[in-house]
Design a protein around this motif. Structure first.
Motif, mmCIF file in Angstrom:
data_model
loop_
_atom_site.group_PDB
_atom_site.id
_atom_site.type_symbol
_atom_site.label_atom_id
_atom_site.label_comp_id
_atom_site.label_asym_id
_atom_site.label_seq_id
_atom_site.Cartn_x
_atom_site.Cartn_y
_atom_site.Cartn_z
ATOM 1 N N ARG A 97 -47.463 -12.374 -8.215
ATOM 2 C CA ARG A 97 -47.117 -11.902 -9.560
ATOM 3 C C ARG A 97 -46.354 -12.966 -10.345
ATOM 4 N NH1 ARG A 97 -46.242 -7.029 -12.294
ATOM 5 N NH2 ARG A 97 -44.492 -7.065 -13.759
ATOM 6 N N HIS A 98 -45.347 -13.563 -9.711
ATOM 7 C CA HIS A 98 -44.545 -14.579 -10.398
ATOM 8 C C HIS A 98 -45.374 -15.812 -10.732
ATOM 9 C CE1 HIS A 98 -41.345 -12.120 -8.493
ATOM 10 N NE2 HIS A 98 -40.679 -12.446 -9.583
ATOM 11 N N LEU A 99 -46.252 -16.209 -9.822
ATOM 12 C CA LEU A 99 -47.063 -17.400 -10.068
ATOM 13 C C LEU A 99 -48.084 -17.169 -11.178
ATOM 14 C CD1 LEU A 99 -47.709 -18.776 -6.462
ATOM 15 C CD2 LEU A 99 -46.291 -19.788 -8.251
ATOM 16 N N ILE A 100 -48.679 -15.971 -11.216
ATOM 17 C CA ILE A 100 -49.671 -15.674 -12.254
ATOM 18 C C ILE A 100 -49.008 -15.621 -13.625
ATOM 19 C CG2 ILE A 100 -51.233 -13.908 -13.149
ATOM 20 C CD1 ILE A 100 -51.933 -13.213 -10.267
ATOM 21 N N ILE A 101 -47.947 -14.806 -13.741
ATOM 22 C CA ILE A 101 -47.272 -14.660 -15.036
ATOM 23 C C ILE A 101 -46.635 -15.983 -15.461
ATOM 24 C CG2 ILE A 101 -45.394 -13.497 -16.258
ATOM 25 C CD1 ILE A 101 -45.907 -11.049 -14.510
ATOM 26 N N GLY A 102 -45.930 -16.624 -14.521
ATOM 27 C CA GLY A 102 -45.302 -17.892 -14.846
ATOM 28 C C GLY A 102 -46.311 -18.968 -15.205
ATOM 29 N N GLY A 103 -47.446 -18.988 -14.509
ATOM 30 C CA GLY A 103 -48.485 -19.974 -14.792
ATOM 31 C C GLY A 103 -49.039 -19.826 -16.197
ATOM 32 N N TYR A 104 -49.353 -18.588 -16.599
ATOM 33 C CA TYR A 104 -49.902 -18.366 -17.935
ATOM 34 C C TYR A 104 -48.859 -18.623 -19.028
ATOM 35 C CZ TYR A 104 -54.446 -16.534 -16.495
ATOM 36 O OH TYR A 104 -55.720 -16.413 -15.988
ATOM 37 N N LEU A 105 -47.598 -18.290 -18.757
ATOM 38 C CA LEU A 105 -46.554 -18.577 -19.738
ATOM 39 C C LEU A 105 -46.376 -20.078 -19.934
ATOM 40 C CD1 LEU A 105 -43.806 -15.934 -18.828
ATOM 41 C CD2 LEU A 105 -45.295 -15.964 -20.839
ATOM 42 N N LEU A 106 -46.397 -20.835 -18.833
ATOM 43 C CA LEU A 106 -46.285 -22.286 -18.944
ATOM 44 C C LEU A 106 -47.497 -22.887 -19.651
ATOM 45 C CD1 LEU A 106 -44.771 -23.256 -15.467
ATOM 46 C CD2 LEU A 106 -43.670 -23.441 -17.704
ATOM 47 N N LEU A 108 -47.001 -22.419 -23.251
ATOM 48 C CA LEU A 108 -46.003 -23.375 -23.743
ATOM 49 C C LEU A 108 -46.622 -24.745 -23.970
ATOM 50 C CD1 LEU A 108 -43.098 -24.390 -24.285
ATOM 51 C CD2 LEU A 108 -42.871 -24.719 -21.814
ATOM 52 N N TRP A 109 -47.379 -25.249 -22.993
ATOM 53 C CA TRP A 109 -47.937 -26.592 -23.108
ATOM 54 C C TRP A 109 -49.051 -26.651 -24.147
ATOM 55 C CZ3 TRP A 109 -44.692 -29.825 -21.700
ATOM 56 C CH2 TRP A 109 -43.908 -29.651 -20.557
ATOM 57 N N CYS A 110 -49.765 -25.539 -24.345
ATOM 58 C CA CYS A 110 -50.751 -25.503 -25.433
ATOM 59 C C CYS A 110 -50.051 -25.607 -26.793
ATOM 60 C CB CYS A 110 -51.555 -24.209 -25.366
ATOM 61 S SG CYS A 110 -52.923 -24.245 -24.200
ATOM 62 N N PHE A 116 -50.355 -28.787 -18.389
ATOM 63 C CA PHE A 116 -51.205 -27.607 -18.507
ATOM 64 C C PHE A 116 -52.046 -27.424 -17.254
ATOM 65 C CE2 PHE A 116 -55.187 -25.550 -19.658
ATOM 66 C CZ PHE A 116 -54.768 -24.462 -20.409
ATOM 67 N N ILE A 117 -52.633 -28.514 -16.768
ATOM 68 C CA ILE A 117 -53.461 -28.446 -15.561
ATOM 69 C C ILE A 117 -52.616 -28.082 -14.346
ATOM 70 C CG2 ILE A 117 -54.930 -29.796 -14.006
ATOM 71 C CD1 ILE A 117 -55.827 -31.403 -16.446
ATOM 72 N N LEU A 118 -51.429 -28.653 -14.236
ATOM 73 C CA LEU A 118 -50.538 -28.329 -13.123
ATOM 74 C C LEU A 118 -50.128 -26.856 -13.166
ATOM 75 C CD1 LEU A 118 -48.235 -31.485 -13.080
ATOM 76 C CD2 LEU A 118 -49.860 -30.809 -11.298
ATOM 77 N N SER A 119 -49.825 -26.345 -14.346
ATOM 78 C CA SER A 119 -49.444 -24.939 -14.484
ATOM 79 C C SER A 119 -50.599 -24.027 -14.102
ATOM 80 C CB SER A 119 -49.007 -24.647 -15.927
ATOM 81 O OG SER A 119 -47.925 -25.469 -16.305
ATOM 82 N N PHE A 120 -51.803 -24.428 -14.467
ATOM 83 C CA PHE A 120 -52.980 -23.638 -14.108
ATOM 84 C C PHE A 120 -53.212 -23.658 -12.598
ATOM 85 C CE2 PHE A 120 -57.494 -23.647 -12.998
ATOM 86 C CZ PHE A 120 -57.901 -22.429 -13.517
#
Length: 212
Positions: A120-129, A132-134, A161-165
């Motif tokens: 959950r944290h990785l999915i939500i945090g990943g999309y939020l990051l 941000l980078w977009c 962006f790629i790292l966050s994804f």
């Protein structure tokens, strides 16, 4: 086979899970894809897989891969440097893949990064990051002519962006089907997930130039 795959004796728990699942199925036949849509018992699992798969493909990650050269040109990166910068996007993918596997193949007290932090944290945090980078990339592309260092902000934003994804949606979405469905439903779920993935993949590939 599990012992040979693991290379050690740490396979007993996995073997127990396989036997427990086999016993629970009790000879149940594999389901067809259309049967999953009518099965209320897996409705939310199926919705989760479809939404996550579409989100993964439509997040913009494929647009970066398809049109990396164009994006870097618009970011103001010189033509002779673009091939090396494009290689950097692949290096980011490799870095995220390595960070999501076991740190120690023989004994891993912390386990997988995904299991340590939580899906959950990785999915939500990943999309939020990624959002941000977009946003940072949008501003850097808009004001790239004002300062000489702004194109490098654009390049850094793409890498981030790629790292966050990779650390978030990219590392989790592909394992969801195996975790959410039992063996009798898993092949049909993979067919549905794969179909949604390729349709979304084709859509973003065809529409991105017109969006630009």
């Amino acid at each position: 086979a599990l012992k040979r795959f693991h290379g050690s004796s740490e396979y007993g728990r996995e073997m127990e899970d396989i036997q427990r699942e086999c016993f629970a199925l009790d000879g149940e036949k594999p389901k067809k894809p259309w049967q999953l849509f009518s099965d209320r018992g897996v409705r939310w699992q199926l919705i989760t897989v479809i939404v996550m798969t579409m989100g993964q493909q439509l997040s913009g990650i494929n647009a970066i891969y398809f049109y990396a050269t164009y994006i870097f040109e618009q970011a103001g990166i010189s033509a002779e440097k673009i091939p090396y910068v494009t290689l950097g996007t692949g290096a980011c993918e490799c870095l995220t893949a390595l960070s999501c596997v076991r740190r120690n193949l023989l004994s891993c007290p912390q386990g997988l990064l995904i299991d340590s932090v939580g899906r959950r944290h990785l999915i939500i945090g990943g999309y939020l990051l990624m959002t941000l980078w977009c946003t940072v990339l949008t501003f850097s592309l808009t004001y790239q002519d004002l300062y000489s260092w702004v194109p490098y902000v654009s390049m850094t934003s793409i890498f981030a962006f790629i790292l966050s994804f990779g650390l978030g949606p990219g590392g989790i979405t592909n394992t969801l089907i195996a975790e959410l469905f039992v063996q009798s439903s898993r092949p049909a779920a993979y067919m549905i997930g794969g179909t949604v993935s390729w349709i979304s993949f084709f859509t973003i590939g065809m529409l991105f130039p017109f969006i630009v």
